[in-house]
Design an enzyme around this catalytic site. Structure first.
Site, PDB file in Angstrom:
ATOM      1  N   ASP A  11       0.908  -1.297  -0.032  1.00 56.87           N
ATOM      2  CA  ASP A  11      -0.042   0.038  -0.067  1.00 56.87           C
ATOM      3  C   ASP A  11       0.882   1.245  -0.106  1.00 56.87           C
ATOM      4  O   ASP A  11       1.657   1.594   0.904  1.00 56.87           O
ATOM      5  CB  ASP A  11      -0.749  -0.102   1.258  1.00 56.87           C
ATOM      6  CG  ASP A  11      -1.920   1.261   1.168  1.00 56.87           C
ATOM      7  OD1 ASP A  11      -1.905   1.782   0.240  1.00 56.87           O
ATOM      8  OD2 ASP A  11      -2.536   1.124   2.327  1.00 56.87           O
ATOM      9  N   GLY A  70      -5.001   3.614  -8.062  1.00 57.52           N
ATOM     10  CA  GLY A  70      -5.182   3.740  -9.381  1.00 57.52           C
ATOM     11  C   GLY A  70      -4.343   4.870  -9.886  1.00 57.52           C
ATOM     12  O   GLY A  70      -4.540   5.232 -11.076  1.00 57.52           O
ATOM     13  N   ASP A 105     -10.395   3.864  -1.149  1.00 58.24           N
ATOM     14  CA  ASP A 105     -11.016   2.916  -0.242  1.00 58.24           C
ATOM     15  C   ASP A 105     -12.774   2.950  -0.501  1.00 58.24           C
ATOM     16  O   ASP A 105     -13.265   4.159  -0.688  1.00 58.24           O
ATOM     17  CB  ASP A 105     -10.802   3.335   1.081  1.00 58.24           C
ATOM     18  CG  ASP A 105      -9.407   3.158   1.573  1.00 58.24           C
ATOM     19  OD1 ASP A 105      -8.440   2.978   0.603  1.00 58.24           O
ATOM     20  OD2 ASP A 105      -9.173   2.877   2.732  1.00 58.24           O
TER      21      ASP A 105
HETATM   22  C1  GAL Z   1      -5.645   2.115   2.867  1.00 56.77           C
HETATM   23  C2  GAL Z   1      -5.861   1.305   2.090  1.00 56.77           C
HETATM   24  C3  GAL Z   1      -7.040   0.327   2.881  1.00 56.77           C
HETATM   25  C4  GAL Z   1      -6.278  -0.322   3.876  1.00 56.77           C
HETATM   26  C5  GAL Z   1      -5.707   0.835   4.814  1.00 56.77           C
HETATM   27  C6  GAL Z   1      -4.716   0.387   6.040  1.00 56.77           C
HETATM   28  O1  GAL Z   1      -4.661   2.755   2.138  1.00 56.77           O
HETATM   29  O2  GAL Z   1      -6.576   1.314   0.695  1.00 56.77           O
HETATM   30  O3  GAL Z   1      -7.504  -0.742   2.097  1.00 56.77           O
HETATM   31  O4  GAL Z   1      -5.341  -1.151   3.729  1.00 56.77           O
HETATM   32  O5  GAL Z   1      -5.044   1.828   3.872  1.00 56.77           O
HETATM   33  O6  GAL Z   1      -4.431   1.370   6.710  1.00 56.77           O
END
Ligand code: GAL
Length: 743
Positions: free
Chosen positions: A491, A537, A558
């Site tokens: 991420d 994306g 998200d």
């Molecule tokens: C976001 C991600 C989520 C989750 C979260 C955890 O950036 O898109 O799906 O993983 O971080 O902190």
């Protein structure tokens, strides 16, 4: 400000009231940034004030106030006729909705309400952005100027981003008795386990009010009342009334509850869409439910579980297993490894007290894994940062006990929140106290034929503020290997800070770089690790995801459990992405938002209506998306299990051709998406994204789909063959007709 902000905005209410008193609607205000007590007054020179809408945050309208005040001023004529028409004539209500974050509201210079606290307040700042403001002024107060100009001034303080009044329009009204009554409908079971709807009538008034409270179970397609209960009731603020009415939860119905107050003759109504199960019960004999294909690299451990529904216990066998593999006869878990690349086909048998079934199965041992989209679970949408090893185990056990593993759900992925505050002295990543042993967890999951996933970031910190992998990529890949990790969600998050300082940060190469780096180290490990890119994306990741050997890439920010989020992600962001999905490489529009979710220890039922949930699963299977369950499986209800375990629906997602659906038709609120399947047929989703139920004649769209004449039509959710000549369908609001057709 809080992440869930936008989500709450679109929350679908289960309660709707009718027969409101007339109201005056205020859509626009005069606005001034800053703070001046004089702005509460009646006579203020507004010539330098700007125009602002109260239906969207000030941030979205170009105002930049991160920690500070702004004032909204409205001029409103309050018609005396509103007072005359009200049967109550007690108050004038100023309904503001939510305000981000705290406000003081003045009418003609006098404070009439305050919600939240400003930093200068005695107890310090407190946000109450989601609290609905309804400020009441006595109708006989001299503050109200009937049939003349009144000034409503709202002083707003916001911390963080975004801010302002966002839930407009503001309504000014003189409520009737009926406006102080409300109906709330829920579902459950009675003492004997019979499914029931519960309609509760509540009052906010001291005085008792009486009338007729009626609850109907209605077929939305025909309008027919299927059953009805009505009674005379008398309620006040201390005394509610609940009426329970049973309904058939295998059929689409609406619960419509109405209270008609005797004295005024006015009524309020609420409507509720109960959960309804369409998936037929699985047969008691064994039935194979998963794609007959599996990809593994030479020498990598195989972790696979044959997904077979039917009565337990069940025994598994395979006569001609490829050398190096063993099959656990009790749970259908395949393990071992294959040294030589090639295609290995064999027959697997499953037997129980009711019968026997076999399936020809192929293992493709070569460079590709994830020949069909991954199915499983991820901790984020339920537990957020409060995930623990025990919670992972409890969902994994439920995945098996409730039969989801029999439908191919196998990945158990820990999202953010497992990392320790600091690395070990040698630089290796350490787990926090919530995860006693990753190795033990991995071993246990593998013994059940399940797979193990984890989360990290290429940056210094994850989105949750935990340690990322920067400068330790190889060490982390090695740790993952030693724990038996099969899936890495990587991420972007904290990497953004580094990226901003890079001289080439305008280039695609700068977005590719951190992902390529980790890919190299993952591929050095002696096991297959599904590589899931999560960077929302950026830089059209779908165009280069395959080049960094990603198995999937998030195509969006998200998701959350609202129609607005589902609609935006599913229907607005995915239509053009179908060329990029293929076996081994999938678009990922984010995890599922069905069941009990909450991103914390506080879980709630998904706020999607049942029809929205059918739309969600139908669209995600059409999109060949990752199917990662986001709820606590231990608390999963019968409806959600049936929603996720429809073998014919899931077969679309897992179809070995791996072609993602294309949107063929947009006709007002009706959209048709279709994808070709490996047996020559097509999966077709006819979606109604509009606010009202619709009847759709599918024939109308034949030219756009290239259909000359239909050979067969099957309703995938109900698993029933339908007529090829009468193809007119009732599709509820936000719902779907999901078909498999041949032509
Ligand atoms: C976001 C991600 C989520 C989750 C979260 C955890 O950036 O898109 O799906 O993983 O971080 O902190």
């Amino acid at each position: 400000m809080k992440k869930q902000f936008l989500l709450l905005l679109a929350m679908a209410g289960m309660v709707s009231l009718s027969s409101w008193a007339q109201d005056v609607v205020l859509e626009n205000a005069k606005f001034h940034a800053g703070d001046d007590a004089a702005w509460a007054g009646v006579n203020v020179d507004e010539s330098s004030w700007s125009n602002i809408k109260n239906s969207a945050t000030w941030t979205s309208q170009g105002v930049k106030i991160e920690n500070g005040f702004g004032w909204y001023r409205y001029h409103v004529t309050i018609p005396k006729s509103m007072l005359d028409k009200s049967d109550l004539k007690e108050t004038v209500d100023f309904v503001l909705g939510g305000v981000d974050d705290a406000d003081e509201t003045y009418l003609n210079g006098k404070l009439i309400g305050k919600t939240g606290r400003f930093p200068s307040d005695e107890k310090g700042y407190a946000s109450q952005w989601s609290t609905k403001r309804n400020y009441r002024v006595k109708a006989n107060s001299s503050l109200i100027k009937w049939d003349a100009d009144n000034v409503l001034a709202v002083r707003v303080y916001n911390a963080g981003d975004p801010g302002g009044m966002f839930e407009g329009p503001i309504r000014v009204r003189v409520p009737n008795t009926i406006d102080n009554l409300s109906i709330n409908i829920s579902e459950g079971t009675d003492g004997k386990g019979v499914v029931q709807s519960f309609s509760t009538l509540k009052s906010t008034m001291q005085a008792s009010k009486s009338g007729v409270f009626a609850v109907k179970v209605v077929d939305p397609e025909t309008g027919e009342t299927l059953s009805e209960k009505s009674m005379k009731v008398s309620i006040n603020e201390k005394k509610d009334k609940t009426i329970a009415v049973p309904y058939d939860n295998h059929r689409m119905v609406r619960i419509v509850s109405t209270f008609t107050e005797t004295k005024s003759g006015l009524s309020c109504t609420a409507q509720y869409i109960p959960k309804y199960i369409l998936t037929p019960a699985a047969p008691a004999e064994p039935r194979f439910n998963t794609a007959p294909i599996y990809g593994v690299r030479p020498g990598s451990p195989v972790h696979f579980r044959f997904g077979v529904s039917g009565e337990k216990p069940m025994k598994f066998s395979a006569a001609d297993l490829p050398a190096g593999l063993t099959l656990n006869p009790d749970n259908g878990a395949l393990s071992g490894s294959i040294e030589k690349a090639g295609s290995y086909t064999f027959t697997v048998k499953a037997r129980n007290a009711k019968g026997e079934q076999s399936q020809r199965f192929t293992i493709r041992c070569g460079s590709k894994i994830a020949l069909t989209p991954p199915m499983g679970w991820n901790s984020w949408n339920c537990w957020g940062l409060s995930v623990t090893q025990d919670k992972v185990i409890s969902s994994a056990k439920a995945l098996i006990d409730k039969g989801l593993a029999d439908y191919g759900y196998c990945y158990m992925n820990i999202d953010d929140g497992w990392e320790a505050k600091e690395r070990n002295a040698d630089g290796t990543i350490a787990v926090n106290e919530k995860f006693p042993s990753m190795k033990d967890l991995g071993d246990w999951l593998h013994s059940e034929g399940l797979k193990f996933g984890i989360y990290s970031s290429p940056g210094d910190l994850t989105c949750g503020g935990y340690l990322g992998s920067i400068d330790h990529e190889l060490q982390d890949a090695e740790s993952y290997n030693s724990w038996g990790i099969d899936y890495l969600k990587y991420d972007w998050c904290g990497y953004g800070r580094k990226h901003r300082t890079e001289p080439d940060n305008q280039t695609v190469a700068s977005y590719v770089r951190p992902y390529l780096l980790m890919e190299r180290y993952l591929r050095q490990q002696p096991r297959d690790i599904f590589y899931s890119l999560c960077q929302y994306g950026m830089a059209d990741v779908w165009k280069w995801g395959e080049a960094v050997d990603a198995n999937s890439w998030r195509t969006t920010g998200d998701i959350t459990d609202t129609w607005a989020s589902l609609y935006h992600i599913g229907f607005e962001l995915q239509p053009e992405l179908y060329p990029y999905a293929k076996p081994g490489h999938w678009n990922d529009p984010d995890m599922l938002i069905v069941g009990k979710v909450g991103w914390s220890n506080n879980l709630r039922d998904s706020r999607l209506t049942p029809d929205e949930q059918y739309t969600h699963i139908s669209l995600w299977t059409l999109l060949a998306s990752n199917m990662l369950i986001g709820c606590d499986i231990a608390q999963m209800d019968e409806f959600t299990v049936a929603l996720l375990c429809n073998n014919e629906v899931n077969a679309v997602n897992q179809d070995i051709l791996g072609k993602q659906a294309k949107r063929d038709v947009v006709d007002g609120s009706i959209q048709v998406w279709s994808r070709p399947l490996s047996d020559g047929s097509y999966a077709v989703g006819i979606f109604n994204v509009g606010k009202t139920d619709a009847r759709v004649d599918f024939k109308k769209y034949f030219p756009q789909l290239g259909i000359k004449s239909l050979k067969s039509v099957r309703d995938l959710w109900r698993q029933q063959d339908l007529s090829t000549s009468d193809v007119s369908y009732f599709i509820p609001t936000h719902g779907v007709k999901y078909l498999k057709i041949a032509y």
